[in-house]
Design a protein around this motif. Structure first.
Motif, mmCIF file in Angstrom:
data_model
loop_
_atom_site.group_PDB
_atom_site.id
_atom_site.type_symbol
_atom_site.label_atom_id
_atom_site.label_comp_id
_atom_site.label_asym_id
_atom_site.label_seq_id
_atom_site.Cartn_x
_atom_site.Cartn_y
_atom_site.Cartn_z
ATOM 1 N N TRP A 171 0.821 -1.056 -0.100
ATOM 2 C CA TRP A 171 0.065 0.068 0.101
ATOM 3 C C TRP A 171 1.043 1.243 0.178
ATOM 4 C CZ3 TRP A 171 -4.702 0.830 -1.236
ATOM 5 C CH2 TRP A 171 -5.749 -0.254 -0.927
ATOM 6 N N ARG A 172 1.952 1.247 0.582
ATOM 7 C CA ARG A 172 2.969 2.322 0.718
ATOM 8 C C ARG A 172 3.544 2.607 -0.613
ATOM 9 N NH1 ARG A 172 8.573 2.854 4.117
ATOM 10 N NH2 ARG A 172 8.545 5.261 4.427
ATOM 11 N N LYS A 173 3.811 1.555 -1.533
ATOM 12 C CA LYS A 173 4.237 1.619 -2.730
ATOM 13 C C LYS A 173 3.312 2.233 -3.630
ATOM 14 C CE LYS A 173 7.820 -1.707 -2.324
ATOM 15 N NZ LYS A 173 8.510 -2.751 -2.758
ATOM 16 N N MET A 174 2.116 1.770 -3.488
ATOM 17 C CA MET A 174 0.836 2.467 -4.243
ATOM 18 C C MET A 174 0.819 3.808 -3.917
ATOM 19 S SD MET A 174 -3.139 1.357 -4.575
ATOM 20 C CE MET A 174 -4.293 2.167 -5.570
ATOM 21 N N ALA A 175 0.823 4.341 -2.571
ATOM 22 C CA ALA A 175 0.833 5.871 -2.415
ATOM 23 C C ALA A 175 1.643 6.524 -2.904
ATOM 24 C CB ALA A 175 1.016 5.929 -1.043
ATOM 25 N N ASN A 176 2.891 6.182 -3.162
ATOM 26 C CA ASN A 176 4.129 7.024 -3.480
ATOM 27 C C ASN A 176 4.019 6.769 -5.342
ATOM 28 O OD1 ASN A 176 5.043 7.811 -1.188
ATOM 29 N ND2 ASN A 176 6.040 5.737 -0.796
ATOM 30 N N SER A 177 3.467 5.764 -5.898
ATOM 31 C CA SER A 177 3.351 5.549 -7.321
ATOM 32 C C SER A 177 2.353 6.379 -7.768
ATOM 33 C CB SER A 177 3.196 4.093 -7.570
ATOM 34 O OG SER A 177 4.364 3.264 -7.033
ATOM 35 N N LEU A 178 1.204 6.481 -6.964
ATOM 36 C CA LEU A 178 0.234 7.446 -7.296
ATOM 37 C C LEU A 178 0.710 8.967 -7.377
ATOM 38 C CD1 LEU A 178 -2.815 6.037 -5.452
ATOM 39 C CD2 LEU A 178 -2.503 6.179 -7.995
ATOM 40 N N ALA A 179 1.547 9.286 -6.324
ATOM 41 C CA ALA A 179 2.132 10.364 -6.262
ATOM 42 C C ALA A 179 3.009 10.869 -7.669
ATOM 43 C CB ALA A 179 3.110 10.834 -4.983
#
Length: 546
Positions: free
Chosen positions: A204-212
């Protein structure tokens, strides 16, 4: 506040044994449903995740796939092929998801559940990102406060795209911190509640930063310094800002396929007539691009033509016969009709006619047509479930293409060639043809040339069934150089959705204020400001895409 009570109650039974019991006087406060101030966020989260993923795949597999010319329809085609949307696109379903998501967040804060807070901030960012990408300005800061009863909340003002993107990026920054612990350090994670990542905070953390990364690139033409600093911050601090790098980290959702509501859209299992599957065909633009590049994904996505056409000048006049699995025609039987005689794959030309089912001399044109001379989608798309039938919200392929573009701009985002090739490889791996990556990457047109055009074209190909990103990239860059067909509503691709009539009627003053900020173009025409061809802030002044 809409809360999808049936789903919540069903999940309550499912998870009864997972949570500690309370005194019956507490749980019986509301005999008709679950009270919002008592509900466990695990009971609501599956609704948020599944509904968001279904909404996204329906966009990317249906009309937006028509906009970016992945597919065309040969019946009921005007919206898909011709952009004749009629101003009826509603964001009600998007805000329904956001209201449920706000409940998850509020309950997670009350229960001090940091994992659930982080997840809900990621989903808030994803959903508000879609809303502003699709419509433009929208209710954001007060958009989820209607039940407070204040007039300014019931009829909320629209926030600018700039404000919304800024808020999204701030929420994703907060989510990155909330999701930075090991799984063992969180409480109340229930793996099967999380249909994306099975309760894995690192993903989920990687998804957050990838969406950023996605949203920094989205605003790069309007706020290049902000975008550059944001992307370089993430890339330059891998430990603090991990991102998706391999396919196993992709944010995807499979379909159980046990009912129409849990099945891949347009399947033939629950649509026994098969009409929804049958109507979606490959677009000629897409097929011809893939053929020119010798792309191994074509055979994964499409079937070969059932009956190829052969036009043979040596045949006697009047010849029209099927022999050996081919349809042979003398030139006089074809006349001036445009036909595609490719023996393997044939797509429908983009918005070429009001009767697309007649293409390639189809013997059964009309709403119930079965055109044997055009490629159907692969048979996997008839199924209700399958390993490749997944909603794909954001992927390692997309992330690598974003960073390749950033590197081409001269930003510190790694080596552009390596990022580009990693994006191609990730997409080929996703579609089970990763073993062909080395050969594909040496193919003329695929072999790295160092151009934005090439990066965005490969990103467009990789966005199959997730076409919304391809649309937003086209809008921002003008690539691929897609052209509207002769039957299209306008001779340019649209750039936004219309504000719906209910919003115009009920929240008139605020909607009109948002409309005033749209840029009318030569293609807005009779629609006025509320046109699919009026430019929102994110592309105003950029000269893109037309």
């Amino acid at each position: 506040m809409k809360r999808n009570y049936k789903k919540i109650i069903a999940l309550a039974f499912l998870f009864t044994g997972l949570f500690s019991c309370k005194d019956l006087t507490e749980v019986n406060n509301n005999p008709n449903g679950i009270q919002p101030d008592l509900v466990n966020p695990n009971l609501v989260l599956p609704t948020v995740l599944t509904e968001a993923a279904k909404l996204y795949v329906n966009l990317g597999y249906q009309d937006i796939a028509g906009v970016v010319q992945h597919t065309q329809k040969d019946a009921w085609s005007s919206g898909h092929n011709d952009y004749d949307w009629g101003g009826n696109q509603s964001w009600s379903g998007y805000y329904d998801i956001l209201r449920n998501n706000q409940l998850v967040y509020d309950r997670a804060v009350a229960e001090k559940l940091e994992f659930h807070q982080g997840v809900s901030l990621v989903m808030k960012s994803f959903m508000f990102g879609l809303i502003t990408d699709l419509w433009g300005d929208a209710p954001y800061n007060t958009g989820l406060k209607g039940e407070l009863g204040k007039p300014e909340d019931i009829l909320p003002a629209f926030d600018s795209q700039e404000v919304i993107y800024t808020g999204i990026l701030a929420d994703l920054e907060k989510a990155n911190t909330l999701l930075s612990k090991s799984k063992a350090e969180y409480s109340s994670i229930v793996d099967n509640v999380d249909v994306y990542f099975s309760g894995d905070p690192a993903k989920w953390r990687k998804m957050a930063n990838s969406l950023a990364l996605r949203y920094y690139m989205r605003i790069s033409a309007k706020k290049p310094d902000v975008a550059k600093a944001g992307i370089e911050k993430i890339v330059g601090n891998a430990a603090q800002y991990p991102i998706m790098t391999v396919n196993s980290e992709d944010a995807t959702m499979g379909f159980p396929g046990t009912s129409d509501g849990t099945a891949w859209p347009a399947n033939t299992v629950f649509d026994v007539s098969g009409s929804n599957y049958r109507r979606i065909k490959m677009a000629g633009t897409f097929v011809e691009t893939l053929q020119a590049l010798k792309d191994p994904r074509l055979g994964i996505w499409a079937n070969k033509v059932e009956v190829p056409l052969v036009v043979d000048a040596s045949l006697p006049a009047g010849t029209d016969k099927i022999e050996g699995g081919k349809r042979y025609l003398s030139p006089d039987k074809v006349g001036n009709t445009v036909v595609d005689t490719d023996p393997e794959y044939v797509g429908i030309p983009t918005s070429f006619s009001a009767l697309p089912s007649a293409f390639n001399l189809n013997p059964t044109p009309g709403q119930t047509s079965f055109n044997p001379h055009v490629s159907f989608l692969n048979d996997i798309y008839k199924a209700a479930t399958g390993p490749l039938l997944r909603a794909r919200l954001i992927s390692a392929a997309e992330v690598n293409f974003i960073l390749a573009e950033a590197a081409l701009k001269g930003w510190n985002a790694g080596d552009a060639k390596a990022r580009y090739e990693a994006g191609v490889r990730a997409s080929l791996n996703t579609w089970t043809v990763g073993s062909k990556a080395d050969a594909y990457l040496t193919t003329p047109g695929v072999a790295y040339e160092g151009t934005l055009k090439q990066v965005i074209e490969q990103k467009w190909i990789a966005s199959w069934t997730a076409a919304t990103e391809a649309w937003f990239d086209f809008r921002r860059t003008g690539f691929p150089a897609l052209k509207a067909g002769p039957a299209a509503k306008r001779q340019a691709l649209p750039v936004r959705f219309y504000y719906m009539q209910d919003e115009l009627n009920i929240n008139k003053a605020n909607t009109n204020a948002a409309l005033e900020k749209l840029e009318v173009t030569n293609f807005s025409q009779a629609d006025g400001k509320n046109s699919a061809w009026s430019k929102p802030w994110v592309i105003q002044g950029t000269g893109k895409p037309w």
